[in-house]
Design an enzyme around this catalytic site. Structure first.
Site, PDB file in Angstrom:
ATOM      1  CD  GLN A  47      37.602  39.277  39.508  1.00  0.00           C
ATOM      2  OE1 GLN A  47      38.520  38.238  38.815  1.00  0.00           O
ATOM      3  NE2 GLN A  47      38.001  40.156  40.538  1.00  0.00           N
TER       4      GLN A  47
ATOM      5  CE  LYS B 213      42.185  38.068  38.640  1.00  0.00           C
ATOM      6  NZ  LYS B 213      41.068  37.900  39.528  1.00  0.00           N
TER       7      LYS B 213
ATOM      8  CG  ASP C 106      40.529  32.360  42.100  1.00  0.00           C
ATOM      9  OD1 ASP C 106      41.379  33.165  41.958  1.00  0.00           O
ATOM     10  OD2 ASP C 106      39.326  32.586  41.584  1.00  0.00           O
TER      11      ASP C 106
HETATM   12  N1  GUN Z   1      38.030  39.272  43.493  1.00  0.00           N
HETATM   13  C1  GUN Z   1      39.135  39.778  44.236  1.00  0.00           C
HETATM   14  N2  GUN Z   1      40.057  39.001  44.319  1.00  0.00           N
HETATM   15  C2  GUN Z   1      39.788  38.011  43.785  1.00  0.00           C
HETATM   16  C3  GUN Z   1      40.706  36.913  43.485  1.00  0.00           C
HETATM   17  O1  GUN Z   1      41.819  36.669  43.824  1.00  0.00           O
HETATM   18  N3  GUN Z   1      39.993  35.857  42.736  1.00  0.00           N
HETATM   19  C4  GUN Z   1      38.678  35.985  42.126  1.00  0.00           C
HETATM   20  N4  GUN Z   1      38.048  34.912  41.528  1.00  0.00           N
HETATM   21  N5  GUN Z   1      37.929  36.813  42.444  1.00  0.00           N
HETATM   22  C5  GUN Z   1      38.397  37.931  43.132  1.00  0.00           C
END
Ligand code: GUN
Length: 284
Positions: free
Chosen positions: A97, A53, A120
């Site tokens: 996350q 990311k 998100d």
């Molecule tokens: N863990 C797995 N997929 C995601 C996501 O799209 N966002 C976040 N914050 N954590 C994740």
């Protein structure tokens, strides 16, 4: 005939070129889009996702700020950090996350993020708005899946979409997004008897379970669009999806690979939401 492969890597590249232009224009107006990422603990998969990311942010011209905390962090300390980021004008998007350690209440963390910085799309306000068709940040993986299906140019209205999996992050919202596109949507999950009988009815099959090669050729209608959201690490260290790619590609019309499928699109939609958040916050 073998299926046409929908490359998330290629589609992501095209969209990110456009996002980089948008970020540059915002910067020229004195707004540098910024994403704060919070990472708790040392799960290798989470670390790897976060790295991806941050790299993508740098490529399109988004500033990223990483905050790492030990697995033992108290929930209160984490919430304090989120409050601080909510008030920070250089931060337009906040991402925590997941998964979080068990002693931290996930819902409490998500609800502390300001909805206008919730890139998100996990905050109940954004989930609710999405459900009723109001403008909201869409969750990144479901949005990426929709963009991939749209990229092949097929009509979605009236199609039968079958979703396998019912998580809050992918399964539930992806069905809603396709419902908004006027598809007929069926949800299936681990308690669904005779899964194959239902998945075989799908014009568009979306699989988000986390079980390597759960879906074989017997689960798929000839010519169907198959979107594989699963990421599983095999004993030999290789990544594989929830779909048996080699076998299913002989039946499906379109199929996404793992890696190089949904993953790059999830990150792309995060970049999209962060730029949108910067634009909206600057207009306030
Ligand atoms: N863990 C797995 N997929 C995601 C996501 O799209 N966002 C976040 N914050 N954590 C994740």
């Amino acid at each position: 005939m073998t299926a046409q492969i929908i490359s998330g890597t290629e589609l992501a590249k095209t969209i990110r070129t456009n996002l980089a232009d948008q970020a540059a224009r915002l910067k020229a107006d004195g707004i540098e889009p910024g994403l704060a990422v919070i990472l708790v603990g040392d799960d290798p998969a989470s670390h790897s996702y976060v790295k991806g990311k941050q790299k993508a942010c740098a490529e399109v011209g988004i500033r990223s700020f990483l905050y790492t905390f030990p697995v033992t962090i108290e929930e209160e300390t984490l919430l304090e950090k989120i409050h601080e980021l909510n008030a920070d004008p250089a931060v337009h998007g906040i991402l925590v996350q997941l998964p979080l350690p068990e002693h931290i209440r996930e819902w409490s963390v998500i609800e502390t993020i300001a909805p206008e910085k919730d890139v998100d799309g996990f905050h109940p306000i954004n989930v609710g708005k999405m459900m009723i068709g109001q403008r909201a940040f869409l969750p990144c993986t479901p949005h990426g899946v929709l963009a991939m299906v749209k990229s092949v140019g097929i009509e979605i209205a009236g199609k039968h979409v079958v979703v396998v999996g019912r998580s809050n992050i992918v399964g539930k919202p992806v069905g809603q997004l396709f419902l908004r596109e006027h598809a007929t949507v069926t949800y299936t999950h681990s308690k669904t008897p005779d899964l194959a009988a239902i998945t075989r009815q799908a014009d568009i099959l979306i699989v988000a379970v986390g079980k390597a090669r759960l879906i074989g050729p017997d689960h798929v209608k000839p010519g169907a669009v198959v979107i594989d959201v699963g990421v599983n690490r095999l004993e030999n260290g290789k990544l594989c999806g929830d779909v048996d790619f080699d076998a299913v590609k002989e039946v499906a019309g379109y199929i996404t690979p793992v890696p190089g499928g949904v993953g790059p699109m999830t990150i792309t939609m995060l970049l999209h939401n962060t730029i949108e958040a910067a634009r909206q916050l600057a207009a306030k």
